[in-house]
Design an enzyme around this catalytic site. Structure first.
Site, short mmCIF file in Angstrom:
data_model
loop_
_atom_site.label_atom_id
_atom_site.label_comp_id
_atom_site.label_asym_id
_atom_site.label_seq_id
_atom_site.Cartn_x
_atom_site.Cartn_y
_atom_site.Cartn_z
N GLY A 44 0.85 -1.19 0.00
CA GLY A 44 0.00 0.00 0.00
C GLY A 44 0.88 1.23 0.00
O GLY A 44 2.03 1.18 0.44
N GLN A 49 3.39 10.05 0.65
CA GLN A 49 4.66 9.29 0.63
C GLN A 49 5.45 9.47 -0.65
O GLN A 49 6.61 9.07 -0.73
CB GLN A 49 4.38 7.79 0.84
CG GLN A 49 3.85 7.46 2.22
CD GLN A 49 3.66 5.97 2.37
OE1 GLN A 49 2.65 5.42 1.96
NE2 GLN A 49 4.66 5.30 2.94
N CYS A 88 6.40 0.20 6.93
CA CYS A 88 6.02 1.36 6.12
C CYS A 88 7.20 1.75 5.24
O CYS A 88 8.33 1.81 5.72
CB CYS A 88 5.64 2.51 7.04
SG CYS A 88 5.16 4.00 6.17
N LEU A 89 6.94 2.00 3.96
CA LEU A 89 8.03 2.36 3.05
C LEU A 89 8.68 3.69 3.46
O LEU A 89 9.81 3.96 3.07
CB LEU A 89 7.54 2.43 1.61
CG LEU A 89 7.14 1.09 0.98
CD1 LEU A 89 6.59 1.31 -0.43
CD2 LEU A 89 8.30 0.12 0.95
N HIS A 130 -3.94 1.73 7.57
CA HIS A 130 -2.58 2.29 7.60
C HIS A 130 -2.45 3.42 6.57
O HIS A 130 -1.96 4.51 6.88
CB HIS A 130 -1.57 1.17 7.34
CG HIS A 130 -0.14 1.60 7.22
ND1 HIS A 130 0.85 1.15 8.07
CD2 HIS A 130 0.47 2.45 6.35
CE1 HIS A 130 2.01 1.72 7.72
NE2 HIS A 130 1.80 2.51 6.68
N GLU A 131 -2.92 3.15 5.35
CA GLU A 131 -2.80 4.16 4.28
C GLU A 131 -3.71 5.36 4.55
O GLU A 131 -3.34 6.50 4.29
CB GLU A 131 -3.13 3.54 2.91
CG GLU A 131 -2.23 2.38 2.50
CD GLU A 131 -0.76 2.63 2.70
OE1 GLU A 131 -0.32 3.79 2.60
OE2 GLU A 131 -0.03 1.67 2.99
N HIS A 134 -2.09 7.87 6.72
CA HIS A 134 -1.14 8.76 6.03
C HIS A 134 -1.83 10.03 5.54
O HIS A 134 -1.23 11.11 5.56
CB HIS A 134 -0.51 8.05 4.82
CG HIS A 134 0.67 7.19 5.16
ND1 HIS A 134 1.83 7.69 5.69
CD2 HIS A 134 0.87 5.86 5.01
CE1 HIS A 134 2.70 6.70 5.87
NE2 HIS A 134 2.14 5.56 5.47
ZN ZN Z 1 3.03 3.72 5.50
#
Ligand code: ZN
Length: 162
Positions: A44, A49, A88-89, A130-131, A134
């Protein structure tokens, strides 16, 4: 090519803005996000991001189709909460257990401008929550109790030095 923004960048703490018009611009953004997510082997990714403060996130989890969420709203979350490991990236190599609702119902628009509602539990619910965070300017470490969050940050600083 879109680069992934990592922890410490202000855009990650900012609330994203609604997309005014679903056209080629947001479709190009979503394509770039899928590309950046695939390169990072993520499941995701949210627009902040990749440095874009727009309410857009994408998911691509095994056994499910690729999904684009534009201007998503959480309609309902389950009372039941579960703990599950997240990464998380934007916080590479940090993996921690986070408590979240087990299931969620989200309303959004897809990249063709069609509204849809999705209700999911398990891993897809986890990724969507989670997304979604963000877009609210929240990272998964912000869902930890304060002491655990501090510990996680110390661990992350060590990881990103090594
Ligand atoms: Zn993330």
């Amino acid at each position: 090519m879109l680069e992934i923004v990592t922890f410490g960048s202000e855009i990650l703490n900012k609330k994203a803005e609604p997309v005014a018009e679903i056209g080629s611009e947001v479709r190009t953004l979503a394509e770039g996000m899928f590309d950046a997510m695939d390169r990072g082997r993520g499941v995701g990714l949210a627009a902040p991001q990749v440095g874009s403060s727009l309410k857009v996130f994408v998911t691509n989890i095994e056994g499910d189709q690729k999904r684009v969420f534009i201007n998503p709203e959480i309609v309902l979350t389950s009372q039941e909460q579960v703990e599950y490991e997240e990464g998380c990236l934007s916080l590479p190599r940090l993996y921690l257990d986070v408590k979240r609702p087990e299931s969620v119902r989200i309303q959004a628009w897809n990249e063709r401008g069609r509204p849809f509602t999705i209700e999911a539990g398990g891993f897809l619910a986890r990724v969507m929550l989670h997304e979604y965070d963000h877009l609210e300017g929240l990272l998964f470490i912000d869902r930890l109790p304060p002491a655990k969050r501090e510990k996680a940050l110390a661990q992350y600083r060590k990881l990103s030095k090594g």
